[in-house]
Design a protein around this motif. Structure first.
Motif, PDB file in Angstrom:
ATOM      1  N   GLY A 372      32.124 -91.054  -7.122  1.00 53.12           N
ATOM      2  CA  GLY A 372      31.368 -90.314  -6.553  1.00 53.12           C
ATOM      3  C   GLY A 372      29.833 -90.164  -7.002  1.00 53.12           C
ATOM      4  O   GLY A 372      28.963 -90.208  -5.837  1.00 53.12           O
ATOM      5  N   ILE A 373      29.556 -90.459  -8.036  1.00 60.89           N
ATOM      6  CA  ILE A 373      28.110 -90.612  -8.497  1.00 60.89           C
ATOM      7  C   ILE A 373      27.649 -91.914  -7.901  1.00 60.89           C
ATOM      8  O   ILE A 373      26.433 -91.772  -7.356  1.00 60.89           O
ATOM      9  CB  ILE A 373      28.096 -90.806 -10.081  1.00 60.89           C
ATOM     10  N   GLY A 374      28.461 -92.985  -7.941  1.00 63.93           N
ATOM     11  CA  GLY A 374      27.807 -94.172  -7.202  1.00 63.93           C
ATOM     12  C   GLY A 374      27.638 -94.103  -5.881  1.00 63.93           C
ATOM     13  O   GLY A 374      26.720 -94.592  -5.318  1.00 63.93           O
ATOM     14  N   GLN A 375      28.436 -93.265  -5.107  1.00 64.59           N
ATOM     15  CA  GLN A 375      28.471 -93.154  -3.753  1.00 64.59           C
ATOM     16  C   GLN A 375      26.843 -92.542  -3.216  1.00 64.59           C
ATOM     17  O   GLN A 375      26.283 -92.871  -2.494  1.00 64.59           O
ATOM     18  CB  GLN A 375      29.406 -92.405  -3.120  1.00 64.59           C
ATOM     19  N   LEU A 376      26.685 -91.556  -4.160  1.00 66.57           N
ATOM     20  CA  LEU A 376      25.626 -90.530  -3.929  1.00 66.57           C
ATOM     21  C   LEU A 376      24.226 -91.384  -4.187  1.00 66.57           C
ATOM     22  O   LEU A 376      23.354 -91.336  -3.480  1.00 66.57           O
ATOM     23  CB  LEU A 376      25.723 -89.523  -5.030  1.00 66.57           C
TER      24      LEU A 376
END
Length: 787
Positions: A372-376
């Motif tokens: 989730g952090i990487g996608q954002l």
């Protein structure tokens, strides 16, 4: 071509077409304030006498069309006459735009929200850029208000009640494609075709009026839709009066016997005086303040001290060096561009933050949080490198990120080109050496200190000297992790909340040796990611988990005493929480709650019994929703009946209802002894009081321990991080509404009946507590926002 320049607006005429360029001075976004309204009135006056064939309203700012009205100025309004006059002025101006003799076109890119959409609705046609940044909506309800410049009147008639009510009652925002389908806009254009589409304005077709719209246009159809909406909002309207007010205004718009605009104006005027609106406006301004913290206020964790100065807090702070106009941006540098001293006397190397740009972010662990952090980060333009234990897990992490992006495309929140660009910025590896060029690495592995220390040591060995290492831990010591590296000044915590794409809060955790530069870099990153940061000290549980666990722990204790989980959850939902404490612990996972509780045991008194009980449940494999059993049973993910805990309870040490020692002597002379042992009225039920007071009290202990610098940060964090009832304004705002005398009395009564854990914190007992910055301070300090 003829061009005319005025403050905030520039008019150009070419071959009979007037383009009005909107460029609000002194703001990165176009917003409506009194100055903009005045200048737009002048523009409209000139257009009313113009012989132009058409008028196009366009934004000269790359940030978007119009973000709405300035919330700061809304918060400054006082008295019904002043509020009504401001609303009437906007309504009159937009009515003049609607009556202009030539076609008027709103060319929309980026945000078109609140007053911005009401402006666009007054135009005869609307065109939108096909971009993920384009959003059209009326978010006023999120501030406890309703659209006041005609939005409740024009939108339902443009797109129908079924499409309009979610935008008005829920603040739902539409993408360009969704707006086209709803009939809100007349055309959508890709960036390459934007100018050509504007030049073909005469070919725009009127949005279709299908069978559903024809049904809605009947009297019975409208009655049924409005009556159904009224039933749906009935429960929430008690706490959020804007919902009923919005329906009243919408209904009036279809009643020929009413002046719908007058009803809208009257409902808006009444709402702005309600406690819900005041609390939601203040919350909005706090959020803007958190996102724009200057260097001094963001890195200082100095405790608030009401005894040092008897003046109201807002007067004390206004007397301090808190100049919002000259505030240093989080990108570095003071007001004059030079380094400035930190609050603790150290000198910040702010210039280095500017020189070393953050381009590549590494993430250790591509599970739900890491992905989730990487996608954002990828969506915001950063290159992202995932590191997993092996190639198989790395590939699984890439697949997880791809699914997240696919979901955004499916929901039309992301275009195909934006999808391709984001995915191209992401790679995965199983080698630490491939992280060497990362400027920042976020660790998101299992919550075990030995594992995290090993990860930190491996990263320190391969990263370049400037690189920063942060942990996404929810409770473990950042300082202990930093000790495994040779760069403790470039180690911090960055606690995102799950799910990352929905949760707005990020705790920026500053350890003892974390440098000012590192904190500044992380504040800038969080803001760039579109999240709201709160700076905390490196203490057990940081802020949110530390304040949340006394609430969850008390609920578990009450279940151990024989209370029904459903009864507890029902009472807290009535209080305004999105879910009850027992539901919450099942949803988060009992294993997670048990782990966090264990890290807090030495700072939370009388928590041992609860921790052991949770541990026994985990030992049996009862993890909550994810395992099918926790405090409730779950069938295919759906909650069923309360689980049978009799076997566990029979073997557990169930805490007694009353603790020895009686009531502690009252330290406050204003609390009369006849009230000892009796609760004073705080408008809460017995269950609500017993569960909510621990959160209020724990904020006091956090202030004593300097976990955060200001009590409003705790209010904001608990609302954004846990869903604490927004209309109540947060734990400290609730405490203020209860009143210090009542609060301290009731805590002492709870302590006498249930245990010393309820003993009021010294911070709450201090003279004048609880007290928070008032709405008037927020208005005077000049925090900007829009709706």
């Amino acid at each position: 071509m003829i061009s005319k320049v005025a403050n905030h607006f520039r008019m150009e005429e070419d071959n009979g077409v007037v383009t009005v360029w909107i460029d609000v001075a002194g703001s990165s976004m176009n917003v409506f304030n009194s100055s903009v309204i005045e200048r737009l009135e002048d523009v409209v006056t000139e257009l009313e006498s113009s012989t132009a064939d058409a008028v196009i309203f366009r934004s000269a700012k790359p940030s978007g069309f119009f973000a709405g009205a300035d919330v700061k100025q809304i918060a400054q309004l006082s008295g019904r006459e002043e509020v009504s006059a401001v609303v009437a002025r906007g309504q009159k101006l937009f009515a003049r735009i609607e009556r202009l003799p030539m076609p008027t076109i709103a060319a929309i890119h980026g945000p078109c929200l609140g007053g911005g959409l009401e402006f666009a609705l007054a135009c005869s046609q609307r065109i939108a850029l096909d971009s993920s940044a384009t959003r059209l909506g009326l978010p006023e309800v999120q501030l406890g208000l309703i659209p006041g410049w005609g939005g409740s009147q024009r939108l339902p008639k443009r797109i129908g009640l079924i499409a309009a009510l979610p935008m008005i009652l829920q603040g739902k925002k539409l993408t360009a494609a969704q707006a086209l389908k709803a009939g809100l806009i007349h055309a959508v254009a890709k960036e390459a075709d934007w100018e050509a589409t504007l030049s073909r304005r005469s070919t725009f077709s009127k949005p279709a009026n299908g069978l559903r719209r024809r049904l809605e246009d009947s009297y019975l159809g409208r009655w049924f839709i409005l009556r159904t909406a009224e039933k749906k909002i009935a429960r929430d309207s008690k706490n959020y009066p804007a919902l009923a007010a919005a329906l009243t205004a919408v209904r009036a718009g279809f009643d020929r016997r009413c002046d719908g605009f007058a009803v809208e104006r009257d409902e808006f005027t009444k709402l702005i005086e309600t406690p819900t609106c005041r609390n939601l406006l203040t919350l909005f301004l706090w959020r803007e303040e958190a996102r724009n913290l200057n260097f001094r206020s963001s890195t200082s964790l100095r405790r608030e001290d009401s005894t040092a100065d008897s003046r109201p807090r807002f007067e004390r702070q206004m007397a301090e060096s808190h100049d919002w106009q000259n505030m240093a941006e989080v990108s570095g540098g003071g007001a004059d561009g030079h380094d400035e001293p930190a609050a603790d006397g150290r000198t910040s190397r702010l210039g280095e933050v500017d020189q070393q740009k953050l381009r590549t972010i590494g993430i250790i662990g591509a599970g739900a949080m890491g992905a989730g952090i990487g996608q954002l980060a990828a969506l915001k333009g950063y290159d992202v490198v995932f590191k997993e234990l092996n190639r198989e897990l790395a590939d699984a992490g890439m697949a997880r990120v791809t699914r997240l992006l696919d979901d955004m495309v499916a929901k039309r929140r992301l275009s195909k080109s934006e999808y391709d660009a984001a995915l191209a910025r992401v790679q995965a590896t199983n080698n630490f050496e491939d992280m060497a060029d990362c400027d920042l690495v976020i660790e998101a592995v299992v919550e075990k200190m030995d594992v995290k220390r090993a990860v930190f040591a491996s990263l320190a060995a391969v990263l370049k000297p400037h690189a920063v290492i942060v942990s996404n831990t929810s409770a473990l010591s950042i300082g202990e992790m930093a000790a495994a590296t040779s760069r403790p000044d470039r180690v911090a915590g960055l606690h995102f909340f799950n799910p990352v794409h929905r949760m707005d809060l990020v705790e920026v955790v500053r350890a003892k040796d974390t440098s000012d530069d590192t904190v500044m870099m992380l504040l800038k990153l969080v803001k760039t990611l579109g999240k709201t940061p709160i700076v905390t000290s490196d203490s057990p549980g940081f802020l949110v988990n530390r304040v949340l666990f006394p609430y969850i722990g008390e609920a578990v204790r009450m279940v151990m005493e024989g209370h029904s989980p459903r009864e507890l959850d029902r009472e807290i939902k009535k209080f305004g929480m999105p879910m009850g404490p027992i539901e919450l612990v099942d949803h988060v996972g009992l294993d997670v709650a048990w782990h966090v509780a264990g890290t807090l045991e030495h700072v939370l008194p009388e928590s041992g019994d609860v921790i052991r009980f949770l541990g026994n449940m985990v030992a049996r494999g009862w993890m909550g929703k994810k395992s099918g059993r926790g405090f409730y049973d779950y069938i295919e993910g759906k909650r069923g009946d309360a689980a049978d805990l009799s076997a566990l309870l029979s073997s557990a040490h169930v805490p007694t209802e009353n603790k020895p020692g009686g009531v502690r002597p009252f330290e406050d002379s204003d609390v009369q002894r006849p009230n000892i042992g009796a609760f004073l009225d705080d408008r809460l039920s017995d269950i609500q009081r017993r569960l909510v007071y621990p959160m209020i009290n724990e904020v006091g202990f956090c202030m004593q321990d300097e976990v955060v610098a200001k009590s409003w940060m705790a209010d904001l964090a608990m609302i954004l991080g846990t869903g604490f009832a927004p209309f109540r304004g947060g734990p400290m705002t609730l405490a203020e509404s209860i009143g210090p005398q009542t609060l301290r009395n009731n805590l002492n009564v709870l302590a006498a009946r249930h245990g010393e854990r309820f003993k009021p914190s010294a911070w709450l007992v201090a003279a004048g507590r609880p007290s928070r910055e008032t709405n008037s301070q927020q208005r005077q300090e000049g925090v900007n926002g829009t709706v």
